[in-house]
Design a protein around this motif. Sequence first.
Motif, mmCIF file in Angstrom:
data_model
loop_
_atom_site.group_PDB
_atom_site.id
_atom_site.type_symbol
_atom_site.label_atom_id
_atom_site.label_comp_id
_atom_site.label_asym_id
_atom_site.label_seq_id
_atom_site.Cartn_x
_atom_site.Cartn_y
_atom_site.Cartn_z
ATOM 1 N N THR A 66 0.827 -1.203 0.000
ATOM 2 C CA THR A 66 0.000 0.000 0.000
ATOM 3 C C THR A 66 0.862 1.255 0.000
ATOM 4 O O THR A 66 2.018 1.254 0.436
ATOM 5 N N ASP A 67 0.254 2.322 -0.500
ATOM 6 C CA ASP A 67 0.838 3.667 -0.432
ATOM 7 C C ASP A 67 2.217 3.736 -1.065
ATOM 8 O O ASP A 67 3.138 4.353 -0.530
ATOM 9 N N GLU A 68 2.371 3.090 -2.231
ATOM 10 C CA GLU A 68 3.615 3.242 -2.971
ATOM 11 C C GLU A 68 3.309 3.460 -4.443
ATOM 12 O O GLU A 68 2.364 2.902 -4.988
ATOM 13 N N GLU A 69 4.096 4.310 -5.071
ATOM 14 C CA GLU A 69 3.973 4.603 -6.495
ATOM 15 C C GLU A 69 5.152 3.947 -7.213
ATOM 16 O O GLU A 69 6.307 4.273 -6.938
ATOM 17 N N LEU A 70 4.860 3.026 -8.100
ATOM 18 C CA LEU A 70 5.914 2.323 -8.839
ATOM 19 C C LEU A 70 5.850 2.680 -10.308
ATOM 20 O O LEU A 70 4.753 2.840 -10.877
ATOM 21 N N ASP A 89 -7.879 2.230 0.451
ATOM 22 C CA ASP A 89 -8.409 1.471 -0.684
ATOM 23 C C ASP A 89 -8.522 -0.015 -0.351
ATOM 24 O O ASP A 89 -9.529 -0.665 -0.651
ATOM 25 N N VAL A 90 -7.470 -0.566 0.256
ATOM 26 C CA VAL A 90 -7.469 -1.985 0.593
ATOM 27 C C VAL A 90 -8.583 -2.299 1.593
ATOM 28 O O VAL A 90 -9.285 -3.307 1.472
ATOM 29 N N ASN A 91 -8.764 -1.417 2.572
ATOM 30 C CA ASN A 91 -9.808 -1.631 3.583
ATOM 31 C C ASN A 91 -11.208 -1.554 2.988
ATOM 32 O O ASN A 91 -12.081 -2.360 3.329
ATOM 33 N N LEU A 92 -11.438 -0.577 2.116
ATOM 34 C CA LEU A 92 -12.793 -0.304 1.639
ATOM 35 C C LEU A 92 -13.115 -1.015 0.328
ATOM 36 O O LEU A 92 -14.153 -1.673 0.219
ATOM 37 N N TYR A 93 -12.235 -0.892 -0.665
ATOM 38 C CA TYR A 93 -12.483 -1.502 -1.975
ATOM 39 C C TYR A 93 -12.281 -3.012 -1.954
ATOM 40 O O TYR A 93 -13.104 -3.770 -2.482
ATOM 41 N N TYR A 94 -11.174 -3.463 -1.324
ATOM 42 C CA TYR A 94 -10.818 -4.881 -1.401
ATOM 43 C C TYR A 94 -11.436 -5.690 -0.273
ATOM 44 O O TYR A 94 -12.273 -6.572 -0.504
ATOM 45 N N GLU A 95 -11.040 -5.396 0.967
ATOM 46 C CA GLU A 95 -11.582 -6.178 2.083
ATOM 47 C C GLU A 95 -13.050 -5.851 2.320
ATOM 48 O O GLU A 95 -13.808 -6.706 2.788
ATOM 49 N N GLY A 96 -13.457 -4.632 1.981
ATOM 50 C CA GLY A 96 -14.838 -4.226 2.174
ATOM 51 C C GLY A 96 -15.742 -4.697 1.056
ATOM 52 O O GLY A 96 -16.333 -5.775 1.112
ATOM 53 N N TYR A 115 -23.610 -4.097 3.120
ATOM 54 C CA TYR A 115 -23.765 -3.064 2.106
ATOM 55 C C TYR A 115 -23.481 -1.698 2.733
ATOM 56 O O TYR A 115 -24.251 -1.234 3.574
ATOM 57 N N HIS A 116 -22.359 -1.102 2.317
ATOM 58 C CA HIS A 116 -21.969 0.208 2.850
ATOM 59 C C HIS A 116 -21.630 1.145 1.693
ATOM 60 O O HIS A 116 -20.848 0.782 0.807
ATOM 61 N N ARG A 117 -22.189 2.345 1.720
ATOM 62 C CA ARG A 117 -21.953 3.283 0.623
ATOM 63 C C ARG A 117 -20.490 3.702 0.529
ATOM 64 O O ARG A 117 -19.986 3.950 -0.565
ATOM 65 N N THR A 118 -19.809 3.774 1.674
ATOM 66 C CA THR A 118 -18.384 4.147 1.618
ATOM 67 C C THR A 118 -17.581 3.073 0.894
ATOM 68 O O THR A 118 -16.630 3.387 0.172
ATOM 69 N N TRP A 119 -17.951 1.805 1.078
ATOM 70 C CA TRP A 119 -17.276 0.723 0.357
ATOM 71 C C TRP A 119 -17.534 0.860 -1.147
ATOM 72 O O TRP A 119 -16.626 0.704 -1.956
ATOM 73 N N TRP A 120 -18.789 1.097 -1.507
ATOM 74 C CA TRP A 120 -19.135 1.243 -2.928
ATOM 75 C C TRP A 120 -18.385 2.416 -3.556
ATOM 76 O O TRP A 120 -17.866 2.301 -4.667
ATOM 77 N N ASP A 121 -18.330 3.534 -2.869
ATOM 78 C CA ASP A 121 -17.633 4.705 -3.402
ATOM 79 C C ASP A 121 -16.165 4.378 -3.678
ATOM 80 O O ASP A 121 -15.603 4.770 -4.704
ATOM 81 N N TYR A 123 -14.899 1.334 -4.210
ATOM 82 C CA TYR A 123 -14.877 0.359 -5.307
ATOM 83 C C TYR A 123 -14.953 1.073 -6.656
ATOM 84 O O TYR A 123 -14.182 0.789 -7.574
ATOM 85 N N ARG A 124 -15.860 2.040 -6.754
ATOM 86 C CA ARG A 124 -16.027 2.776 -8.002
ATOM 87 C C ARG A 124 -14.766 3.580 -8.347
ATOM 88 O O ARG A 124 -14.307 3.576 -9.496
ATOM 89 N N LYS A 125 -14.190 4.259 -7.359
ATOM 90 C CA LYS A 125 -12.997 5.076 -7.601
ATOM 91 C C LYS A 125 -11.793 4.210 -7.991
ATOM 92 O O LYS A 125 -11.033 4.564 -8.897
ATOM 93 N N VAL A 126 -11.619 3.079 -7.308
ATOM 94 C CA VAL A 126 -10.488 2.207 -7.635
ATOM 95 C C VAL A 126 -10.676 1.589 -9.014
ATOM 96 O O VAL A 126 -9.720 1.477 -9.797
ATOM 97 N N ASN A 127 -11.895 1.182 -9.358
ATOM 98 C CA ASN A 127 -12.149 0.660 -10.699
ATOM 99 C C ASN A 127 -11.812 1.694 -11.764
ATOM 100 O O ASN A 127 -11.258 1.359 -12.820
#
Length: 505
Positions: A66-70, A89-96, A115-121, A123-127
């Motif tokens: 996490t938190d690295e730019e390659l 991102d890992v907490n909300l998009y992946y594990e969430g 079902y949590h809106r913060t998780w969905w938000d 997921y959408r941003k990471v996608n």
Amino acid sequence: MSAPLDSKTPAAAYDFVVVANRLPVNRVSDDDGATSWQRAPGGLVTALAPVMESADGAWVGWAGATDEELEPFENGGISMVPVPLTESDVNLYYEGFSNSTLWPLYHDVIVAPEYHRTWWDSYRKVNQRFADAAAAAAAEGATVWVQDYQLQLVPKMLREARPDLKIGFFNHIPFPSVDLFAQLPWRKRVLEGLLGADLIGFQRPGDAANFLRSVRRILGVTVRGQQVHVQDADGNPERIARAEAHPISIDTESITRLANDPKTQERAKEIRRGLGNPDVVVLGVDRLDYTKGIRHRLKAFSELLDDGRLEVGGATLVQIASPSRERVGEYMKLRDEIELTVGRINGEHDTVAHTAVRYLHHSYPFEEMVALFQAADVMLVTALRDGMNLVAKEYIAAHTDNKGALVLSEFTGAADQLKHAYQVNPHDIADLKDTIVEAINAPDAEASRRMRIMRRQIVTNDVARWSRKFLESLAKSDADISADARHTADKERADHDAADRNRPQ
């Protein structure tokens, strides 16, 4: 190390792009602390590496930290395009959203999805981040193949950014019935995301049918056979997307090569000696996941010992449970429950010389896994729901001597292909017990016949054939698709006419 990829630079001219949650490499450290990249094991990279090397391919995915730019880099002839993920991102998009919303929902709600809106938000941003990286890397008219449930919005995002692309999507897990899928608050957005692809692939025909029913009922669009008539923003027909079953498989050749290695065969004998040379070694190999039916398997084995139908020393169960999603609450509870159950069984049944259940909560190199497969007389695959289950196929591939027996849940995708396994409903503990005993006591000739037929199936339908067939279907032109549709319609009419002629008057 190559320069950063940008859609305006020649470095972005990749004709074939794979998009997956993870890059197909792991970071490894040597004794001096220097780090390098090593190709990750697994059937997907094995299947796609030759295609990517010959087609100037790039793989878009997260590098694992996490938190690295390659910067993009090369490994084994494949261009790697890292997508950064933050700890959030890992907490909300992946594990969430991916693993606490979609995973349980798509596995028949074995545990309740959240079902949590913060998780969905998230997921959408990471996608969107993955879609942007793929759009920047793809050449004009390139083929982009998006992988799995973590990235279901990417096809539409790619379509909007790069309508010139040929886009495929493959769902490695089951797709639920429309009644279950309809629970998802963002169901329309997910279906629309998937329909950005020209071809959506599934493990089983039933999964493709579930998707098409959901599209028809929830989006109200026209579905004819395997074709979905996708509409534009004004509701006008725009193009056709297809949903097809393309069951994934394994690299049979590499497993066979390992299985025939004398070192592997000697290691298999060492494993049996280390277990006290029981008459029968029963094996389970799974990620520690509530979908895998490990609790059901332990209950059946424990009751067989209680009933006296099996005895410690005569039979030993080896359960490999590799760590999985250990920060997710349901997985922490499952680990505690499994370990308590194993402790109880061993406390009641162990002898000084023998252990009833040898439980191992860690991962092993693949060479060791092939030796374990060879050491096992019976393999238990008791998943409550599984997209495919490649372990079942790996066990068969490792038994080049056509020995061994596979007890296989009917709720795995592999059950469609491995019809000569000892198939079972893992929820029926009594039948599971009887099936385990049947597999253990099967006559050698009958066990060999079953294994020989199943080996022929997986040798013919290996992972290279899976990728080739999917990409061939994805490459079809609109004219090819129309011709296929006419052929199917003509066949259906002919079958209907023949049925009419044969119907009693």
